[in-house]
Design an enzyme around this catalytic site. Structure first.
Site, PDB file in Angstrom:
ATOM      1  N   VAL A 149      45.362  35.212  31.660  1.00  0.00           N
ATOM      2  CA  VAL A 149      44.243  34.289  31.833  1.00  0.00           C
ATOM      3  C   VAL A 149      43.922  34.334  33.327  1.00  0.00           C
ATOM      4  O   VAL A 149      44.672  33.786  34.141  1.00  0.00           O
ATOM      5  CB  VAL A 149      44.601  32.863  31.378  1.00  0.00           C
ATOM      6  N   PRO A 150      42.855  35.030  33.732  1.00  0.00           N
ATOM      7  CA  PRO A 150      42.634  35.360  35.144  1.00  0.00           C
ATOM      8  C   PRO A 150      42.023  34.207  35.939  1.00  0.00           C
ATOM      9  O   PRO A 150      40.870  34.260  36.378  1.00  0.00           O
ATOM     10  CB  PRO A 150      41.688  36.558  35.069  1.00  0.00           C
ATOM     11  N   CYS A 151      42.812  33.171  36.159  1.00  0.00           N
ATOM     12  CA  CYS A 151      42.310  31.998  36.869  1.00  0.00           C
ATOM     13  C   CYS A 151      41.924  32.322  38.309  1.00  0.00           C
ATOM     14  O   CYS A 151      41.189  31.553  38.942  1.00  0.00           O
ATOM     15  CB  CYS A 151      43.336  30.872  36.830  1.00  0.00           C
ATOM     16  N   HIS A 152      42.387  33.482  38.838  1.00  0.00           N
ATOM     17  CA  HIS A 152      41.978  33.872  40.183  1.00  0.00           C
ATOM     18  C   HIS A 152      40.482  34.186  40.257  1.00  0.00           C
ATOM     19  O   HIS A 152      39.914  34.217  41.351  1.00  0.00           O
ATOM     20  CB  HIS A 152      42.789  35.087  40.656  1.00  0.00           C
ATOM     21  N   ARG A 153      39.831  34.389  39.108  1.00  0.00           N
ATOM     22  CA  ARG A 153      38.396  34.683  39.097  1.00  0.00           C
ATOM     23  C   ARG A 153      37.541  33.427  39.104  1.00  0.00           C
ATOM     24  O   ARG A 153      36.314  33.510  39.015  1.00  0.00           O
ATOM     25  CB  ARG A 153      38.050  35.542  37.867  1.00  0.00           C
TER      26      ARG A 153
END
Length: 209
Positions: A149-153
């Protein structure tokens, strides 16, 4: 109306349910993964040790022979962190016990392609709750599945040039709210890795590692 399906609350995972865990090498350092029979329970960005995983998940047992789905998920994370624009949307997550709102945030976050960003406010609008940007931020901060889950985006400030390359994060965008080891610097590095992977920084020789 948001077009998003209504998510029922899921029961918590049984406290005595067996779990597997492993630590694996990536370009950024050792990552960790924990799984159940229903999917990935947690993915941790580096640096991670088995002892740290087992402190958070006392019943998790190290496994040398990985289930095929876990091995595939690990290969995907390794490829992503090595600079390949892979799609991890197929990786099955075990989200039992995670509230429906957070699971909706996870789903929207997983839909953001590598090399792009969204703001907390944009995700709140997509949820049909324009006043929920802070709640979205808290959900991203509690994400146990990074970078699947790419929360860095997801960034903290409005982005005037909508859908502009994520590579420029830190130059007008607010890279806030990243709880992984390394904090904002890790978030910046992940965005730069992905920007290069999709050709946005072909001429930028700024070192990442």
């Amino acid at each position: 109306m948001t077009g998003l399906p209504e998510l029922a609350e899921l029961p918590a995972r049984p406290a005595d349910e067996p779990l597997g865990c492993t630590v694996f090498d990536t370009t950024l350092g050792p990552c960790g993964m924990v799984w159940s029979g229903q999917g990935i329970v947690a993915c941790r960005l580096p640096p991670v040790t088995l002892a740290q995983l087992q402190q958070c998940f006392p019943l998790a047992q190290p496994c040398a022979a990985l289930p095929a789905a876990v091995a595939e998920a690990i290969a995907g994370v390794q490829a992503l962190l090595a600079g390949h624009p892979v799609d991890l949307g197929h990786v099955r997550l075990d989200e039992r016990g995670i509230p429906a709102f957070r699971r909706q945030v996870h789903a929207l976050t997983r839909a953001i392609p590598p090399g792009q960003t969204r703001t907390y406010g944009e995700l709140a609008m997509a949820l049909g709750q324009p006043g929920a940007a802070r709640a979205v931020g808290r959900a991203e901060g509690a994400n146990p599945f990074a970078p699947i889950v790419p929360c860095h985006r997801v960034i903290g400030a409005p982005n005037p040039a909508a859908r502009r390359p994520a590579a420029r994060g830190g130059q007008g965008d607010a890279l806030t709210g990243f709880s992984a080891p390394g904090g904002i610097e890790t978030k910046r590095r992940l965005l730069l890795i992905e920007a290069r992977a999709v050709g946005q920084l072909a001429g930028d020789q700024q070192p990442l590692f």
